[in-house]
Design a protein around this motif. Sequence first.
Motif, PDB file in Angstrom:
ATOM      1  N   ASN A 109       0.821  -1.208   0.000  1.00  0.00           N
ATOM      2  CA  ASN A 109       0.000   0.000   0.000  1.00  0.00           C
ATOM      3  C   ASN A 109       0.864   1.270   0.000  1.00  0.00           C
ATOM      4  N   LYS A 110       0.224   2.387  -0.267  1.00  0.00           N
ATOM      5  CA  LYS A 110       0.888   3.691  -0.386  1.00  0.00           C
ATOM      6  C   LYS A 110       1.874   3.657  -1.547  1.00  0.00           C
ATOM      7  N   GLN A 111       1.512   2.922  -2.601  1.00  0.00           N
ATOM      8  CA  GLN A 111       2.430   2.840  -3.734  1.00  0.00           C
ATOM      9  C   GLN A 111       2.584   4.185  -4.434  1.00  0.00           C
ATOM     10  N   ASP A 112       1.639   5.104  -4.186  1.00  0.00           N
ATOM     11  CA  ASP A 112       1.782   6.450  -4.746  1.00  0.00           C
ATOM     12  C   ASP A 112       2.983   7.175  -4.155  1.00  0.00           C
ATOM     13  N   LEU A 113       3.439   6.744  -2.957  1.00  0.00           N
ATOM     14  CA  LEU A 113       4.604   7.389  -2.319  1.00  0.00           C
ATOM     15  C   LEU A 113       5.893   6.619  -2.598  1.00  0.00           C
ATOM     16  N   ALA A 114       5.762   5.423  -3.196  1.00  0.00           N
ATOM     17  CA  ALA A 114       6.924   4.536  -3.354  1.00  0.00           C
ATOM     18  C   ALA A 114       7.542   4.635  -4.750  1.00  0.00           C
ATOM     19  N   ASP A 115       8.772   4.158  -4.855  1.00  0.00           N
ATOM     20  CA  ASP A 115       9.531   4.170  -6.107  1.00  0.00           C
ATOM     21  C   ASP A 115       9.035   3.013  -6.993  1.00  0.00           C
ATOM     22  N   PRO A 116       8.429   3.313  -8.158  1.00  0.00           N
ATOM     23  CA  PRO A 116       7.829   2.249  -8.976  1.00  0.00           C
ATOM     24  C   PRO A 116       8.815   1.137  -9.348  1.00  0.00           C
ATOM     25  N   LYS A 161      21.216   8.344   4.916  1.00  0.00           N
ATOM     26  CA  LYS A 161      22.114   7.263   4.475  1.00  0.00           C
ATOM     27  C   LYS A 161      21.410   6.414   3.406  1.00  0.00           C
ATOM     28  N   ALA A 162      20.109   6.140   3.620  1.00  0.00           N
ATOM     29  CA  ALA A 162      19.363   5.331   2.646  1.00  0.00           C
ATOM     30  C   ALA A 162      19.057   6.120   1.368  1.00  0.00           C
ATOM     31  N   LEU A 163      18.932   7.445   1.498  1.00  0.00           N
ATOM     32  CA  LEU A 163      18.492   8.256   0.357  1.00  0.00           C
ATOM     33  C   LEU A 163      19.629   8.753  -0.542  1.00  0.00           C
ATOM     34  N   LYS A 164      20.784   9.026   0.056  1.00  0.00           N
ATOM     35  CA  LYS A 164      21.778   9.820  -0.695  1.00  0.00           C
ATOM     36  C   LYS A 164      22.302   9.110  -1.945  1.00  0.00           C
ATOM     37  N   GLY A 165      22.362   7.795  -1.942  1.00  0.00           N
ATOM     38  CA  GLY A 165      22.812   7.067  -3.131  1.00  0.00           C
ATOM     39  C   GLY A 165      21.728   7.039  -4.199  1.00  0.00           C
ATOM     40  N   PRO A 166      20.631   6.314  -3.942  1.00  0.00           N
ATOM     41  CA  PRO A 166      19.613   6.167  -5.000  1.00  0.00           C
ATOM     42  C   PRO A 166      18.772   7.418  -5.266  1.00  0.00           C
ATOM     43  N   TYR A 167      18.648   8.306  -4.269  1.00  0.00           N
ATOM     44  CA  TYR A 167      17.696   9.409  -4.445  1.00  0.00           C
ATOM     45  C   TYR A 167      18.348  10.796  -4.299  1.00  0.00           C
ATOM     46  N   GLY A 168      19.629  10.883  -4.656  1.00  0.00           N
ATOM     47  CA  GLY A 168      20.361  12.153  -4.573  1.00  0.00           C
ATOM     48  C   GLY A 168      19.703  13.238  -5.416  1.00  0.00           C
ATOM     49  N   ALA A 182      19.608  21.110  14.720  1.00  0.00           N
ATOM     50  CA  ALA A 182      19.566  19.768  14.115  1.00  0.00           C
ATOM     51  C   ALA A 182      18.199  19.115  14.286  1.00  0.00           C
ATOM     52  N   GLN A 183      17.585  19.360  15.438  1.00  0.00           N
ATOM     53  CA  GLN A 183      16.259  18.792  15.702  1.00  0.00           C
ATOM     54  C   GLN A 183      15.249  19.287  14.664  1.00  0.00           C
ATOM     55  N   LYS A 184      15.288  20.582  14.411  1.00  0.00           N
ATOM     56  CA  LYS A 184      14.361  21.198  13.454  1.00  0.00           C
ATOM     57  C   LYS A 184      14.653  20.675  12.042  1.00  0.00           C
ATOM     58  N   ALA A 185      15.938  20.594  11.689  1.00  0.00           N
ATOM     59  CA  ALA A 185      16.312  20.108  10.354  1.00  0.00           C
ATOM     60  C   ALA A 185      15.840  18.670  10.170  1.00  0.00           C
ATOM     61  N   ALA A 186      15.975  17.868  11.234  1.00  0.00           N
ATOM     62  CA  ALA A 186      15.541  16.466  11.166  1.00  0.00           C
ATOM     63  C   ALA A 186      14.030  16.397  10.951  1.00  0.00           C
ATOM     64  N   GLU A 187      13.289  17.235  11.686  1.00  0.00           N
ATOM     65  CA  GLU A 187      11.826  17.238  11.548  1.00  0.00           C
ATOM     66  C   GLU A 187      11.410  17.632  10.128  1.00  0.00           C
ATOM     67  N   ILE A 188      12.110  18.603   9.556  1.00  0.00           N
ATOM     68  CA  ILE A 188      11.785  19.052   8.191  1.00  0.00           C
ATOM     69  C   ILE A 188      11.989  17.898   7.208  1.00  0.00           C
ATOM     70  N   LEU A 189      13.141  17.226   7.334  1.00  0.00           N
ATOM     71  CA  LEU A 189      13.442  16.118   6.414  1.00  0.00           C
ATOM     72  C   LEU A 189      12.413  14.989   6.570  1.00  0.00           C
ATOM     73  N   LEU A 190      12.108  14.629   7.822  1.00  0.00           N
ATOM     74  CA  LEU A 190      11.175  13.513   8.059  1.00  0.00           C
ATOM     75  C   LEU A 190       9.782  13.849   7.522  1.00  0.00           C
ATOM     76  N   ARG A 201       7.748  11.802   4.720  1.00  0.00           N
ATOM     77  CA  ARG A 201       6.444  11.189   5.017  1.00  0.00           C
ATOM     78  C   ARG A 201       5.330  11.694   4.108  1.00  0.00           C
ATOM     79  N   THR A 202       5.399  12.954   3.720  1.00  0.00           N
ATOM     80  CA  THR A 202       4.318  13.510   2.904  1.00  0.00           C
ATOM     81  C   THR A 202       4.551  13.292   1.411  1.00  0.00           C
ATOM     82  N   GLY A 203       5.697  12.735   1.048  1.00  0.00           N
ATOM     83  CA  GLY A 203       5.966  12.501  -0.368  1.00  0.00           C
ATOM     84  C   GLY A 203       6.589  13.698  -1.061  1.00  0.00           C
ATOM     85  N   ALA A 204       6.943  14.756  -0.277  1.00  0.00           N
ATOM     86  CA  ALA A 204       7.505  15.962  -0.899  1.00  0.00           C
ATOM     87  C   ALA A 204       8.874  15.701  -1.538  1.00  0.00           C
ATOM     88  N   LEU A 205       9.532  14.607  -1.135  1.00  0.00           N
ATOM     89  CA  LEU A 205      10.834  14.277  -1.730  1.00  0.00           C
ATOM     90  C   LEU A 205      10.663  13.456  -3.009  1.00  0.00           C
TER      91      LEU A 205
END
Length: 318
Positions: free
Chosen positions: A58-65, A205-212, A255-263, A267-271
Amino acid sequence: MSVQWFPGHMHATKKAILERIKEIDVVIEMLDARLPGSSANPMLAQLTAGKPTLKVLNKQDLADPARTALWLAHYNAQPDTRAIGLHAGTVAPARALIAACHELAPHRGGMVKPMRVLIGGIPNVGKSTLINTLVGKRATKTGDEAGITKQEQRIALADDFYLYDTPGMLWPKIVVPESGYHLAASGAVGRNAYDEEEVALELLKALKGPYGAQLEARYKWGWTAEAVARCKEDELLTAVGRKRGALLPGGRLNAQKAAEILLTDFRTGALGPITLETPEEHTRWLQAALQHEADLAAERKARQAARRGGSRAAPGTA
Ligand code: GDP
């Protein structure tokens, strides 16, 4: 430190599933398409072993096809298993799920032998949304509040098709550290179970390679995907914070604020569409975790044997 998540026992859930499973024809296991391996509850697979299973990513609209295709092929290669990708809010694909159940249990159907399907998944995976879509306006159920035990629900999707909602809660089980981080990043575990900065660094760490390129498209640093991949995670988090004004007085990074922005952006698919793990990676992590457990058990056994040997030797040597 890793993600610590002990949401309580699932004895009641286990007992209820065991009571129901005898008369179930197909099990629908809902997974989060962004983290299919990590969002599985191993207890559900154990309790429903031997039953035809439909894995719903589920949530395939947010996932990498491309990665969703890898996961679907991975599950479809397993015996008695079908897998489909889904956006739980869309009607036609949700109805296709009924057809998939008939394919998995072709001997069931008609008033005499109605199809009986059990649906399970960790909280927040989209089960209520899917059920609402399947039953349309008649549904009254809304998203679960974490920690509230539900009653089993039987929903008639047709005269000869019954859907049983899993009683109780199927909490995620964190088997490998990577899964803990992925579950935390997706929002599937409670906020006080983890440190947001640590989870954000693991997410990077998970994003920087495939989703740079997707990170660059969001934060507009002016870097190539290769440059993003070469950055350390803390450099990237700093770059997110600087770009989005997550700063403390004096210009230091908040750092706390930056982490919240990234998360939130993840979560919302903005990335953009992202899947945090491939079947091959998840299998590797799982094998490493099982090997680690086996090593620890062997060490424990050796220690116990040495102690027993020592105590037997003691009287003679005294
Ligand atoms: P449950 O705890 O498994 O019943 O999950 P819910 O149905 O309450 O869904 C949890 C959250 O995920 C809600 O905010 C839903 O709107 C959202 N959601 C569910 N399915 C999808 C989907 O396919 N795509 C997206 N983008 N969001 C979804």
